[in-house]
Design an enzyme around this catalytic site. Structure first.
Site, PDB file in Angstrom:
ATOM      1  N   HIS A  81       1.150  -1.118  -0.028  1.00  0.00           N
ATOM      2  CA  HIS A  81       0.097  -0.069   0.011  1.00  0.00           C
ATOM      3  C   HIS A  81       0.894   1.238   0.010  1.00  0.00           C
ATOM      4  O   HIS A  81       2.078   1.341   0.697  1.00  0.00           O
ATOM      5  CB  HIS A  81      -0.823   0.093   1.423  1.00  0.00           C
ATOM      6  N   ASP A 160     -15.131   3.070   6.514  1.00  0.00           N
ATOM      7  CA  ASP A 160     -13.651   3.752   6.150  1.00  0.00           C
ATOM      8  C   ASP A 160     -13.789   4.839   5.109  1.00  0.00           C
ATOM      9  O   ASP A 160     -13.531   5.805   5.032  1.00  0.00           O
ATOM     10  CB  ASP A 160     -12.629   2.953   6.139  1.00  0.00           C
ATOM     11  N   ARG A 167     -13.684  13.399   6.035  1.00  0.00           N
ATOM     12  CA  ARG A 167     -12.201  13.791   6.223  1.00  0.00           C
ATOM     13  C   ARG A 167     -11.861  14.513   5.171  1.00  0.00           C
ATOM     14  O   ARG A 167     -11.283  15.561   5.565  1.00  0.00           O
ATOM     15  CB  ARG A 167     -11.340  12.504   6.634  1.00  0.00           C
ATOM     16  N   SER A 182      -7.503   3.354   8.922  1.00  0.00           N
ATOM     17  CA  SER A 182      -8.135   3.513   7.628  1.00  0.00           C
ATOM     18  C   SER A 182      -7.152   2.442   6.805  1.00  0.00           C
ATOM     19  O   SER A 182      -7.689   1.507   6.176  1.00  0.00           O
ATOM     20  CB  SER A 182      -7.865   4.824   7.118  1.00  0.00           C
TER      21      SER A 182
HETATM   22  N1  URA Z   1      -4.497   6.203   2.703  1.00  0.00           N
HETATM   23  C1  URA Z   1      -5.487   5.704   3.183  1.00  0.00           C
HETATM   24  O1  URA Z   1      -6.162   4.453   2.708  1.00  0.00           O
HETATM   25  N2  URA Z   1      -6.291   6.063   4.273  1.00  0.00           N
HETATM   26  C2  URA Z   1      -5.856   7.445   4.802  1.00  0.00           C
HETATM   27  O2  URA Z   1      -6.496   7.911   5.465  1.00  0.00           O
HETATM   28  C3  URA Z   1      -4.798   7.769   4.259  1.00  0.00           C
HETATM   29  C4  URA Z   1      -4.066   7.364   2.974  1.00  0.00           C
END
Ligand code: URA
Length: 407
Positions: A81, A160, A167, A182
């Protein structure tokens, strides 16, 4: 009750798992309103979260949706990721590279919101490429070629998604505990056994300082330990774009160049680092040994062959990859040395050219983007081409000084 929970956080008290569940699940169900959740998220931003609150929130996110079962693959599944950067096409390079070393990569990726497209947008810019695979197709492809990249089939961590959208419009994206829960909730719900996370730091990234990146890294590792998932992190620079190409099709072309062994620089270096961490986790070997294998498969063409096999399997026609757009050049207005290329401002320019989307339903122009022609430290003469802009809008405007610093 909801007001009590918000004011408890605003007054710096630790919340219980039940309280977190009440407010977050209430938000998913629509019982807690946007304005209440906004106030609560801001209180978290200001007053932080304890480790046990972070573990609880991750758990609530995971349980809000489906959890993928990849146990049909008889090997360690390693996922990767990135917290998001400009020109970040590393997944297109790393996934086939790692899979070519018999470490299976089954990735659910997303479309991008903001300045540039996500991995799914980049792949979809290849004519014919299919991103919506069924579960049966994913299983078959995983077994046959060990590499799948698909858009989400299941509803992973929907809470999320809803919280992230809020957010995004309430200046609460850069809270480290919120970012950690998240990311980890999506990776765990996505079925990964082991996870490599690329934490970007700099003006073109969500995280602006090394200290914040280090806190995020330690939180991600802690959450991983809590779920018995090994996590390794890399903290990488995002003050400058990654590689030279920004924009969906242009990024696929640059990824191909790396797989063909034609490039060097920050994109190649980061791809090798991330791939060797993934291979090390997948095979249980040292990162040094993994790095030798990774470099070998880049040089002998096996990573490129895996990429071509994967594109063909998902119906893409790589031979038809060409840019259909008008080209405008940014030329230097003075002599000097190229001191800086601003990642954030180049990302904003690429969005304006058509390479990104501001809202969920906006269409991306896959042909749009930017190719940077010079390296930091190069001697520049007035009139030299610094970058080529590809777009279907007429006579695009740009502010040279906000992107290139020459002195
Ligand atoms: N990447 C994500 O998946 N979530 C976040 O809050 C920030 C970056």
């Amino acid at each position: 009750m909801i007001l009590d929970i918000i004011s408890k956080k605003a007054n710096k008290y630790e919340l219980t798992k039940e309280e977190l569940e009440t407010i977050f699940m209430g938000y998913l169900k629509g019982e807690v309103k946007d304005y209440q959740m906004s106030a609560f998220l801001m209180a978290i931003c200001i007053n932080d979260m304890s480790d046990s609150e972070i573990f609880a929130l991750t758990d609530i996110f995971i349980r809000s949706g489906d959890v993928l079962d990849l146990s049909f693959i008889d090997a360690i599944k390693v996922d990767k990721h990135s917290t998001g950067g400009v020109g970040d096409k590393t997944t297109l390079i790393i996934a086939p590279l790692v899979a070519s070393l018999n470490v299976p990569v089954i990735k659910m990726s997303g479309r991008g919101l903001g300045y540039t497209g996500g991995t799914i947008d980049k792949l979809e810019s290849i004519p014919g490429f299919t991103v919506d695979l069924t579960e049966e197709e994913i299983k078959k492809q995983a077994k046959e070629i060990g590499l799948v990249i698909t858009s989400q089939t299941k509803d992973l961590a929907p809470l999320d998604k809803k919280v992230y959208a809020l957010r995004d419009v309430t200046a609460t994206t850069n809270s480290i505990p919120l970012i950690a829960s998240s990311i980890m909730s999506k990776k765990i719900a996505g079925g990964a056994d082991k996870i490599v996370i690329d934490i970007k730091v700099g003006n073109g990234a969500l995280i602006k300082t090394k200290e914040e990146a280090e806190r995020l890294s330690s939180l991600l590792i802690k959450i991983g330990t809590y779920y018995q998932k090994e996590v390794r992190t890399v903290i990488s620079d995002m003050n400058r774009p990654l590689g030279h190409n920004i924009g969906n099709k242009l990024e696929v072309m640059e990824a191909l160049d790396v797989l063909k062994g034609n490039t060097k620089g920050n994109l190649l270096d980061l791809s090798l680092t991330l791939a060797s961490k993934m291979v090390s986790l997948g095979k249980g070997i040292s990162e040094d040994k993994a790095m030798v294998e990774v470099k070998e498969n880049l040089q002998n063409g096996k990573a490129l062959d895996k990429f071509l096999e994967f594109v063909k399997y998902q119906h893409g026609n790589i031979d038809e990859l060409e840019i259909n757009a008008k080209v405008y050049n940014i030329k230097a207005n003075k002599n000097g040395t190229l001191k800086d290329i601003n990642a954030l401002n180049i990302a904003k320019l690429s969005e304006y050219l058509g390479a990104g989307r501001k809202s969920k339903d906006e269409k991306i122009d896959y042909n749009a983007g930017i190719v940077i022609k010079k390296e930091i430290g190069d001697e520049i003469k007035e009139g030299d081409i610094l970058a080529s802009l590809y777009t279907n809008i007429d006579n695009p405007t740009f502010n040279l000084e906000r992107i290139f610093e020459i002195s």
